[in-house]
Enzyme design. Sequence first.
Site, mmCIF file in Angstrom:
data_model
loop_
_atom_site.group_PDB
_atom_site.id
_atom_site.type_symbol
_atom_site.label_atom_id
_atom_site.label_comp_id
_atom_site.label_asym_id
_atom_site.label_seq_id
_atom_site.Cartn_x
_atom_site.Cartn_y
_atom_site.Cartn_z
ATOM 1 C CE1 TYR A 40 -3.179 -2.887 0.327
ATOM 2 C CE2 TYR A 40 -3.771 -2.120 2.512
ATOM 3 C CZ TYR A 40 -3.954 -3.000 1.473
ATOM 4 O OH TYR A 40 -4.926 -3.968 1.567
ATOM 5 C CG HIS A 98 -1.192 -8.376 0.397
ATOM 6 N ND1 HIS A 98 -0.813 -7.062 0.322
ATOM 7 C CD2 HIS A 98 -2.525 -8.383 0.125
ATOM 8 C CE1 HIS A 98 -1.870 -6.310 0.027
ATOM 9 N NE2 HIS A 98 -2.909 -7.095 -0.108
#
Length: 268
Positions: A40, A98
């Site tokens: 991110y 992730h």
Amino acid sequence: MNTIPQLGLGTFRLQGQQAIDSVSNGLELGYRHVDTAQIYGNEAEVGAALQAAEVPRREVFVTTKIWTENLGGDKLIASLKDSLHKLRLEQVDLTLIHWPSPQGAVPVAESMQALLEARAQGLSAAVGVSNFTKALLAQAIDAVGASNIATNQVELHPFLQNRGVAGFAREHGIHVTAYMPLAYGKVLADPAVLSIAARLNATPAQAALAWSMAKGYAVIPSSTKRENLAANLGALALRLSAEDIAAIDGLERGERLVSPDFAPAWDR
């Protein structure tokens, strides 16, 4: 804090001051679960907001996620230490893979063992996975045991209910976290959701989030608007009837919004 709070604050796509403001507003309003990830690019901003908040560290559940290029046993722990540095934390509450390693380049077992070592070193209180299919979740279970997998975080909303994966996780006692719980806001315009929300004097977002939480999932919606962050918290107090839940159950249409070219072969 060991239990994953049911309602959290997602930070996907939030950058710079926007990320700081969203997390700061969320903590001030009462959020105690913040979700970020290496990819991110906002762990430092999340860390700045956490440090500036007048909330004791022990009261906030912080999750980060290991990016695919760091899944090797020789890279994972070093990358997590870098994340902790950015977050200004000695330990996160939860660390997730992730995405499964593209084309299985790094075996699931290798990454899971590295996560357990990170936990043993005190870098993360708990570990888990994200975007794992039933087959991949089975590999993770074989590698470290279901009791060592705190959650499987997956795209899950009324239009993509991921029943196979959620059911498989439930069978093995693994919690499910729903990301994109409002389907980028698409759910908010659905007539069934609007009808339920109107009858309960709630927002459509509250109705959709309450549906996910009624299923036992944690949800991590994101917003840059303080009023939306505040309203979403109201979902915790909203109780849907069995009829309401069944109506939203009927919205399933397999509408997956997140499927990058390196995604695994999804369960049908």
